[in-house]
Write a protein that holds these residues in place. Structure first.
Motif, short mmCIF file in Angstrom:
data_model
loop_
_atom_site.label_atom_id
_atom_site.label_comp_id
_atom_site.label_asym_id
_atom_site.label_seq_id
_atom_site.Cartn_x
_atom_site.Cartn_y
_atom_site.Cartn_z
N CYS A 1 19.37 -2.10 0.79
CA CYS A 1 19.74 -1.34 2.00
C CYS A 1 19.01 -1.90 3.22
O CYS A 1 19.60 -2.02 4.30
N LEU A 2 17.73 -2.28 3.05
CA LEU A 2 16.99 -2.87 4.19
C LEU A 2 17.70 -4.14 4.64
O LEU A 2 17.88 -4.38 5.86
N HIS A 3 18.09 -4.96 3.67
CA HIS A 3 18.77 -6.20 4.03
C HIS A 3 20.13 -5.92 4.67
O HIS A 3 20.45 -6.43 5.76
N ASP A 4 20.94 -5.10 4.00
CA ASP A 4 22.31 -4.89 4.47
C ASP A 4 22.35 -4.23 5.84
O ASP A 4 23.29 -4.44 6.61
N SER A 5 21.34 -3.42 6.13
CA SER A 5 21.33 -2.72 7.42
C SER A 5 20.63 -3.54 8.51
O SER A 5 20.55 -3.11 9.66
N ASP A 6 20.06 -4.72 8.13
CA ASP A 6 19.35 -5.58 9.09
C ASP A 6 18.08 -4.92 9.63
O ASP A 6 17.68 -5.13 10.78
N SER A 7 17.48 -4.07 8.78
CA SER A 7 16.22 -3.42 9.16
C SER A 7 15.05 -4.37 8.90
O SER A 7 15.20 -5.39 8.24
N ALA A 8 13.88 -4.00 9.40
CA ALA A 8 12.70 -4.84 9.24
C ALA A 8 11.54 -4.04 8.66
O ALA A 8 11.48 -2.81 8.77
N ILE A 9 10.60 -4.80 8.08
CA ILE A 9 9.40 -4.22 7.45
C ILE A 9 8.17 -4.71 8.20
O ILE A 9 8.15 -5.85 8.68
N ALA A 10 7.14 -3.88 8.27
CA ALA A 10 5.82 -4.34 8.71
C ALA A 10 4.89 -4.31 7.50
O ALA A 10 4.64 -3.24 6.93
N PHE A 11 4.42 -5.47 7.12
CA PHE A 11 3.47 -5.63 5.99
C PHE A 11 2.06 -5.43 6.56
O PHE A 11 1.65 -6.16 7.47
N CYS A 12 1.33 -4.48 6.00
CA CYS A 12 0.02 -4.09 6.57
C CYS A 12 -1.08 -4.26 5.53
O CYS A 12 -1.56 -3.27 4.95
N PRO A 13 -1.49 -5.50 5.25
CA PRO A 13 -2.37 -5.73 4.11
C PRO A 13 -3.71 -5.01 4.17
O PRO A 13 -4.15 -4.46 3.16
N THR A 14 -4.39 -5.01 5.32
CA THR A 14 -5.74 -4.40 5.29
C THR A 14 -5.64 -2.90 5.09
O THR A 14 -6.46 -2.30 4.40
N SER A 15 -4.63 -2.29 5.67
CA SER A 15 -4.43 -0.85 5.49
C SER A 15 -4.05 -0.53 4.05
O SER A 15 -4.58 0.41 3.45
N ASN A 16 -3.15 -1.31 3.49
CA ASN A 16 -2.69 -1.05 2.13
C ASN A 16 -3.84 -1.15 1.13
O ASN A 16 -3.89 -0.40 0.15
N LEU A 17 -4.77 -2.05 1.41
CA LEU A 17 -5.93 -2.17 0.53
C LEU A 17 -6.93 -1.06 0.83
O LEU A 17 -7.47 -0.44 -0.08
N PHE A 18 -7.19 -0.80 2.10
CA PHE A 18 -8.21 0.19 2.47
C PHE A 18 -7.88 1.59 1.95
O PHE A 18 -8.74 2.29 1.43
N LEU A 19 -6.61 1.99 2.10
CA LEU A 19 -6.21 3.33 1.61
C LEU A 19 -5.80 3.29 0.13
O LEU A 19 -5.37 4.31 -0.41
N GLY A 20 -5.92 2.14 -0.49
CA GLY A 20 -5.55 2.02 -1.91
C GLY A 20 -4.07 2.30 -2.13
O GLY A 20 -3.67 2.84 -3.17
N SER A 21 -3.23 1.91 -1.15
CA SER A 21 -1.81 2.29 -1.22
C SER A 21 -1.02 1.44 -2.20
O SER A 21 -0.07 1.92 -2.82
N GLY A 22 -1.38 0.16 -2.34
CA GLY A 22 -0.66 -0.71 -3.27
C GLY A 22 -0.48 -2.10 -2.70
O GLY A 22 -0.96 -2.42 -1.61
N LEU A 23 0.21 -2.94 -3.48
CA LEU A 23 0.38 -4.36 -3.13
C LEU A 23 1.80 -4.62 -2.67
O LEU A 23 2.75 -4.47 -3.46
N PHE A 24 1.97 -5.01 -1.44
CA PHE A 24 3.30 -5.35 -0.92
C PHE A 24 3.79 -6.64 -1.60
O PHE A 24 3.02 -7.59 -1.79
N ASN A 25 5.09 -6.66 -1.92
CA ASN A 25 5.65 -7.79 -2.67
C ASN A 25 6.38 -8.78 -1.74
O ASN A 25 7.54 -8.59 -1.38
N LEU A 26 5.64 -9.84 -1.38
CA LEU A 26 6.22 -10.84 -0.46
C LEU A 26 7.40 -11.59 -1.09
O LEU A 26 8.35 -11.96 -0.38
N GLY A 27 7.34 -11.77 -2.40
CA GLY A 27 8.44 -12.48 -3.09
C GLY A 27 9.75 -11.73 -2.90
O GLY A 27 10.81 -12.33 -2.66
N LYS A 28 9.69 -10.41 -2.99
CA LYS A 28 10.93 -9.62 -2.84
C LYS A 28 11.44 -9.67 -1.41
O LYS A 28 12.65 -9.61 -1.17
N ARG A 29 10.53 -9.75 -0.47
CA ARG A 29 10.95 -9.86 0.94
C ARG A 29 11.85 -11.09 1.12
O ARG A 29 12.88 -11.02 1.77
N TRP A 30 11.45 -12.21 0.50
CA TRP A 30 12.26 -13.42 0.62
C TRP A 30 13.52 -13.30 -0.23
O TRP A 30 14.61 -13.67 0.21
#
Ligand code: GUN
Ligand code: ZN
Length: 443
Positions: A285-314
């Motif tokens: 849906c993100l692709h088909d709708s031409d939406s965008a993502i902001a990858f926030c590595p320091t925040s994702n690590l600091f709050l223990g939110s999880g690991l963003f998957n760069l492979g899937k982005r491509w």
């Protein structure tokens, strides 16, 4: 210096010359000029050429800034951060939902005061410039005066900024809640006051699905229909507890992203921060709708939110930029943020090269924000926003740089051991807006 002034900059240049669709195309898209010269006029880039060819431009009307030894890259573009959270960076011990309750909401309460908002806006924008960031997509608070303060300060610095007031009508303390009608009225007034004024643009900013009632989301939909060229900026699938909560709150929807999609909030100029815990249909849906993502590595690590998957982005061809997400993020510095992105990749067997990192922080981010016709690289006609990096700002860096054989090698080392000491100058709209040397001389 007026923006009509013409000048030339000599140094080592690195940028991504054209858009790419796969990570494999990146090496060919990198332009590296060991000894280059950049010609600027009227706040725009005229040309970038090897010194041999470009030195003919230098004359009495075109002064040369000789920055040999420095590495010059396009201004960093921060695709997601919160200016009111500047003072609460590094808040101990919580994950997303309790972090919001214990730290964030009480901090944001203070922005009811316009003078307070103006003081923090000044500190915030100075931090961006000191860290080489020339453009950003920024959250305010629920108070319209927070956005007035930020835009006024950005206008004075000629920075390219997209920002908006938070829209939120439930599941937060009463002192930060508004009605959907108030939210709509105040948002409309802000759009009319700021959107398209100089380098400023407006983003509709519903905080996230849990603090948005269906009635509020309906107002956001209506505003987007009324102002189709404004941006949408919100959070998506950051934390597992949050994702489960959205499912409870919106059982009739297919998942988290479907809440936004249902209200017409996906699409070009829609930017979703985090996007860590996505299902396959959400990627599509993100692709088909031409939406965008902001990858926030320091925040994702600091709050223990999880690991963003760069492979899937491509793999899914979803537009993406990098965000510091201050104050859940732990630095304003894009070099450090890219270094953390590299480590997030390492934990998933993904190798984030310096050239890919540069793409995500510059041209890729510009594409994610739909600003690639204006910023993101040194193409002629683009706005002259760039960063002058000092590659050797500490004894350790001097030692390590002896082993670097190219500008990209140097950039990778800066991602690993660099920080704001490596930002020598930040140029905005063709003018030097921040200089470490001048700052130190004045101190
Ligand atoms: N989700 C909703 N609000 C916020 C916020 O302020 N920061 C982060 N990281 N996530 C959020
Ligand atoms: Zn955020």
């Amino acid at each position: 210096m007026s923006v009509t002034t013409r000048c030339a900059i000599r140094g080592t240049f690195l940028d991504i010359s054209h858009p790419v669709t796969t990570a494999g195309e990146l090496p060919d898209a990198v332009r590296s000029l060991e000894d280059g010269v950049l010609l600027l006029e009227g706040g725009r880039i005229v040309a970038l050429e090897p010194w041999e060819a470009g030195q003919r431009w230098i004359d009495a009307a075109t002064p040369l800034h000789d920055l040999r030894g420095k590495l010059i890259v396009p201004g960093f573009i921060d695709c997601h951060l919160h200016y009111p959270q500047t003072e609460m960076i590094g808040a101990f011990g919580e994950q997303l939902l309790s972090w919001l309750e214990h730290y964030t909401f009480p901090t944001e309460r203070q922005f009811t005061c316009p003078e307070y908002a103006a003081a923090i806006a000044t500190i915030f924008l100075d931090q961006l410039l000191q860290n080489g960031t020339t453009s950003a997509l920024v959250f305010g608070t629920v108070h319209p005066q927070s956005v007035d303060a930020l835009f006024s300060a950005a206008e004075a610095r000629q920075m390219r900024l997209i920002a908006g007031k938070v829209m939120m009508d439930r599941h937060a303390p009463d002192y930060l809640l508004e009605t959907p009608e108030e939210s709509e009225r105040q948002t409309r007034a802000l759009i009319q006051r700021w959107h398209g004024r100089g380098r400023l643009n407006y983003a509709l900013t519903p905080r996230f699905a849990p603090t948005s009632s269906p009635a509020l989301l309906e107002k956001v939909r209506q505003l987007r229909a009324e102002f189709p060229d404004v941006w949408v900026h919100t959070h998506l699938s950051e934390n597992p507890e949050e994702v489960a909560w959205v499912r409870e709150l919106f059982p009739e929807r297919q998942g988290y992203l479907d809440v936004y999609h249902h209200y017409g909030l996906t699409g070009r100029r829609s930017v979703f921060a985090h996007a860590i815990h996505l299902e396959e249909p959400e990627w599509r849906c993100l692709h088909d709708s031409d939406s965008a993502i902001a990858f926030c590595p320091t925040s994702n690590l600091f709050l223990g939110s999880g690991l963003f998957n760069l492979g899937k982005r491509w793999a899914h061809g979803v537009k993406m930029g990098v965000g510091t997400d201050v104050g859940a993020g732990t630095t304003f510095n894009m070099l450090q943020t890219l270094g953390e992105a590299y480590k997030v990749g390492q934990l998933q067997q993904y190798r984030l090269s310096a050239c890919e990192a540069l793409y995500h922080a510059t041209l890729g981010a510009a594409e994610a924000l739909d600003l690639h016709d204006r910023i993101g690289n040194f193409a002629p006609g683009k706005e002259a926003d760039f960063v002058v990096l000092e590659p050797a700002a500490s004894p350790l860096q001097v030692l390590r740089l002896q082993r670097c054989h190219s500008a990209l090698d140097k950039l990778f080392v800066l991602m690993t051991v660099g920080d704001d000491r490596n930002i020598a100058q930040t140029w905005v709209n063709g003018q030097c807006a921040w200089s470490r040397e001048q700052k130190e001389a004045a101190a």
